[in-house]
Design a protein around this motif. Sequence first.
Motif, PDB file in Angstrom:
ATOM      1  N   VAL A 276       0.909  -1.269   0.039  1.00 55.83           N
ATOM      2  CA  VAL A 276       0.176  -0.031   0.031  1.00 55.83           C
ATOM      3  C   VAL A 276       0.923   1.237   0.195  1.00 55.83           C
ATOM      4  N   THR A 277       2.205   1.165   0.401  1.00 50.75           N
ATOM      5  CA  THR A 277       2.787   2.486   0.493  1.00 50.75           C
ATOM      6  C   THR A 277       3.387   2.665  -1.055  1.00 50.75           C
ATOM      7  N   ILE A 278       3.660   1.513  -1.640  1.00 47.42           N
ATOM      8  CA  ILE A 278       4.047   1.817  -3.055  1.00 47.42           C
ATOM      9  C   ILE A 278       2.892   2.220  -4.042  1.00 47.42           C
ATOM     10  N   GLY A 279       1.755   2.053  -3.553  1.00 45.48           N
ATOM     11  CA  GLY A 279       0.437   2.542  -4.046  1.00 45.48           C
ATOM     12  C   GLY A 279       0.051   3.737  -3.670  1.00 45.48           C
ATOM     13  N   GLY A 280       0.830   4.368  -2.822  1.00 42.81           N
ATOM     14  CA  GLY A 280       0.691   5.792  -2.267  1.00 42.81           C
ATOM     15  C   GLY A 280      -0.522   5.849  -1.161  1.00 42.81           C
ATOM     16  N   LYS A 281      -0.792   4.825  -0.661  1.00 45.85           N
ATOM     17  CA  LYS A 281      -1.747   4.677   0.363  1.00 45.85           C
ATOM     18  C   LYS A 281      -1.500   4.211   1.837  1.00 45.85           C
ATOM     19  N   PRO A 282      -0.264   4.720   2.212  1.00 47.67           N
ATOM     20  CA  PRO A 282       0.377   4.034   3.523  1.00 47.67           C
ATOM     21  C   PRO A 282      -0.691   4.043   4.772  1.00 47.67           C
ATOM     22  N   GLU A 283      -1.602   4.958   4.786  1.00 48.70           N
ATOM     23  CA  GLU A 283      -2.609   5.148   5.859  1.00 48.70           C
ATOM     24  C   GLU A 283      -3.176   3.678   5.868  1.00 48.70           C
ATOM     25  N   LEU A 284      -3.480   2.829   4.915  1.00 46.91           N
ATOM     26  CA  LEU A 284      -4.013   1.614   4.835  1.00 46.91           C
ATOM     27  C   LEU A 284      -3.277   0.633   5.616  1.00 46.91           C
ATOM     28  N   ALA A 285      -2.237   0.841   6.043  1.00 44.39           N
ATOM     29  CA  ALA A 285      -1.401  -0.076   7.002  1.00 44.39           C
ATOM     30  C   ALA A 285      -1.504   0.228   8.271  1.00 44.39           C
ATOM     31  N   ASP A 286      -1.990   1.628   8.718  1.00 41.20           N
ATOM     32  CA  ASP A 286      -2.190   2.087  10.074  1.00 41.20           C
ATOM     33  C   ASP A 286      -3.745   1.946  10.591  1.00 41.20           C
ATOM     34  N   ASP A 287      -4.521   1.823   9.625  1.00 47.01           N
ATOM     35  CA  ASP A 287      -5.866   1.473  10.012  1.00 47.01           C
ATOM     36  C   ASP A 287      -6.063   0.363  10.736  1.00 47.01           C
ATOM     37  N   GLU A 288      -6.755   0.406  11.819  1.00 42.74           N
ATOM     38  CA  GLU A 288      -6.651  -0.902  12.855  1.00 42.74           C
ATOM     39  C   GLU A 288      -7.685  -2.056  11.919  1.00 42.74           C
ATOM     40  N   ARG A 289      -8.658  -1.568  11.269  1.00 38.68           N
ATOM     41  CA  ARG A 289      -9.273  -2.324  10.269  1.00 38.68           C
ATOM     42  C   ARG A 289      -8.471  -3.230   9.440  1.00 38.68           C
ATOM     43  N   PHE A 290      -7.429  -2.861   9.072  1.00 37.98           N
ATOM     44  CA  PHE A 290      -6.615  -3.365   8.072  1.00 37.98           C
ATOM     45  C   PHE A 290      -5.080  -3.769   8.542  1.00 37.98           C
ATOM     46  N   ALA A 291      -4.668  -3.348   9.766  1.00 40.84           N
ATOM     47  CA  ALA A 291      -3.142  -3.525  10.146  1.00 40.84           C
ATOM     48  C   ALA A 291      -2.889  -4.970  10.072  1.00 40.84           C
ATOM     49  N   THR A 292      -3.680  -5.766  10.484  1.00 38.82           N
ATOM     50  CA  THR A 292      -3.269  -7.353  10.848  1.00 38.82           C
ATOM     51  C   THR A 292      -4.119  -8.207   9.655  1.00 38.82           C
ATOM     52  N   ASN A 293      -3.544  -9.191   9.514  1.00 43.15           N
ATOM     53  CA  ASN A 293      -4.113 -10.217   8.246  1.00 43.15           C
ATOM     54  C   ASN A 293      -5.577 -10.475   8.801  1.00 43.15           C
ATOM     55  N   PRO A 294      -5.713 -10.953  10.253  1.00 43.00           N
ATOM     56  CA  PRO A 294      -7.074 -11.301  10.633  1.00 43.00           C
ATOM     57  C   PRO A 294      -8.185 -10.328  10.456  1.00 43.00           C
ATOM     58  N   ALA A 295      -7.565  -8.981  10.784  1.00 46.61           N
ATOM     59  CA  ALA A 295      -8.355  -7.877  10.871  1.00 46.61           C
ATOM     60  C   ALA A 295      -8.993  -7.433   9.183  1.00 46.61           C
ATOM     61  N   ARG A 296      -7.691  -7.706   8.119  1.00 48.51           N
ATOM     62  CA  ARG A 296      -7.998  -7.537   6.949  1.00 48.51           C
ATOM     63  C   ARG A 296      -9.083  -8.703   6.200  1.00 48.51           C
ATOM     64  N   VAL A 297      -8.916  -9.947   6.773  1.00 44.58           N
ATOM     65  CA  VAL A 297      -9.995 -10.773   6.267  1.00 44.58           C
ATOM     66  C   VAL A 297     -11.350 -10.451   6.658  1.00 44.58           C
ATOM     67  N   ARG A 298     -11.466 -10.067   8.052  1.00 38.37           N
ATOM     68  CA  ARG A 298     -12.782  -9.604   8.505  1.00 38.37           C
ATOM     69  C   ARG A 298     -13.401  -8.503   7.490  1.00 38.37           C
ATOM     70  N   HIS A 299     -12.476  -7.611   7.367  1.00 39.79           N
ATOM     71  CA  HIS A 299     -13.034  -6.282   6.722  1.00 39.79           C
ATOM     72  C   HIS A 299     -12.600  -6.314   5.235  1.00 39.79           C
ATOM     73  N   ARG A 300     -12.489  -7.688   4.543  1.00 40.88           N
ATOM     74  CA  ARG A 300     -12.199  -7.715   3.151  1.00 40.88           C
ATOM     75  C   ARG A 300     -12.972  -6.820   2.118  1.00 40.88           C
ATOM     76  N   ASP A 301     -14.452  -6.797   2.322  1.00 45.90           N
ATOM     77  CA  ASP A 301     -15.275  -6.349   1.492  1.00 45.90           C
ATOM     78  C   ASP A 301     -15.140  -4.898   1.685  1.00 45.90           C
ATOM     79  N   ILE A 302     -14.536  -4.148   2.587  1.00 40.83           N
ATOM     80  CA  ILE A 302     -14.210  -2.852   2.662  1.00 40.83           C
ATOM     81  C   ILE A 302     -12.958  -2.555   2.012  1.00 40.83           C
ATOM     82  N   LEU A 303     -11.839  -3.224   2.288  1.00 41.30           N
ATOM     83  CA  LEU A 303     -10.527  -2.914   2.015  1.00 41.30           C
ATOM     84  C   LEU A 303     -10.462  -3.237   0.391  1.00 41.30           C
ATOM     85  N   VAL A 304     -10.946  -4.404  -0.144  1.00 42.40           N
ATOM     86  CA  VAL A 304     -10.466  -4.846  -1.491  1.00 42.40           C
ATOM     87  C   VAL A 304     -10.909  -3.646  -2.455  1.00 42.40           C
ATOM     88  N   PRO A 305     -11.946  -3.226  -2.303  1.00 47.88           N
ATOM     89  CA  PRO A 305     -12.484  -2.261  -3.383  1.00 47.88           C
ATOM     90  C   PRO A 305     -11.247  -1.123  -3.545  1.00 47.88           C
TER      91      PRO A 305
END
Length: 413
Positions: A276-305
């Motif tokens: 996400v840093t390469i993509g110019g979106k480093p904040e997506l790594a700090d967002d608690e919804r997306f910071a860890t893989n389990p969180a990303r799996v739970r919130h995939r429908d928000i993150l993936v788009p």
Amino acid sequence: MRSTELPKTALGHIRVLDLTRVLAGPWCAQNLADLGAEVIKVERPGSGDDTRSWGPPYLKDQDGQATSEAAYYLTANRGKLAITVDIATPEGQQIIRDLAAKSDVVLENYKVGQLKKYGLDYESLKQIKPDLVYCSITGFGQDGPYAHRAGYDFIVQGMGGFMSLTGERDDLPGGGPQKAGVAIADLMTGMYASIAVLAALNHRERTGEGQYIDMALLDVQVAMLANMNMNFLTTGQSPKRWGNAHANIVPYQTFATADGHIIVAAGNDSQYRKFVTIGGKPELADDERFATNPARVRHRDILVPVLADMVRTKTKQEWITALEEAGVPCGPINQLHEVFDDPQVKARNMEINMPHPAAGEVKLVASPMRLSETPVQYQNPPPMLGQHTAQTLASVLGYSEQQITALSGQGII
């Protein structure tokens, strides 16, 4: 076995009588031919293997005109000698028996019981060749309630569970079961059959015993589901389709770029952050919804788009270059013209050229088997229908020119 002097190959001492057509059987026979076996392909006079007419596209001759050789047929028939024999006639059946007596392996993919009425089944042929290795390939095997059904790869992909695992999620656009882009049940059956034949030959070398091999497309399709089988057997729950996504890792999927598609396989949080840093979106790594893989799996429908929009801002090559440099697992989704232009594919010489009697030269795909001491030998291009009939009957069976002419005149060969 053959006694003529041959190049150093793994199977240069083996003769295979190939009574198969279409894909699973011919794929097995081509593997054996690549490893040095003499493979005699038997076809129907006049029409031959069904796949000869499965076109377009067809191979073009030296004047750019289409030949009678479909590209599909060229896929699985390299390295063989081609003869035509009408096995429905007593004379044709005798030719097959005579050839079987001088062969090490017989491959066939007729319907269950069909060759028995011609006296060409295993029980009949082993009377004249006790150490024969005989491999039957069918859709459903020699026994069971479906044994007499015709077997088709597409149907078997569905029946064997593969299509329940392949395709987009039902709740997404385009969701639903999907077959593979190639006939995987046929191809994998050809591969398993190759292994089984080699195992039987090894057993024969140690014991002098031949044997019968019963290969079924459905058996193979079920067996090859690997970890998905075990997921079901250990839980009792049928796995779901995930399309190009992963059930347990996010992002681990395909994305559309500005000019194509890529695969991103971020297997840990560090790789995700770099992505996400390469993509110019480093904040997506700090967002608690997306910071860890389990969180990303739970919130995939928000993150993936959001990730999908980010990836569309760069070209396929820009992403590949940047992600590889950062150590993020990735790869392009290549079309075939890109595959054969890939420097790694070129370095491995996966495209080969062979002389061809009608086309002058034919492009083929190399065998992936790399043996240091007994390398693959590309002995013959995919043969024309009946190209080696007279030659084979004379050299293997000792038929005279007069006998061959008479058989040809009767339409038996």
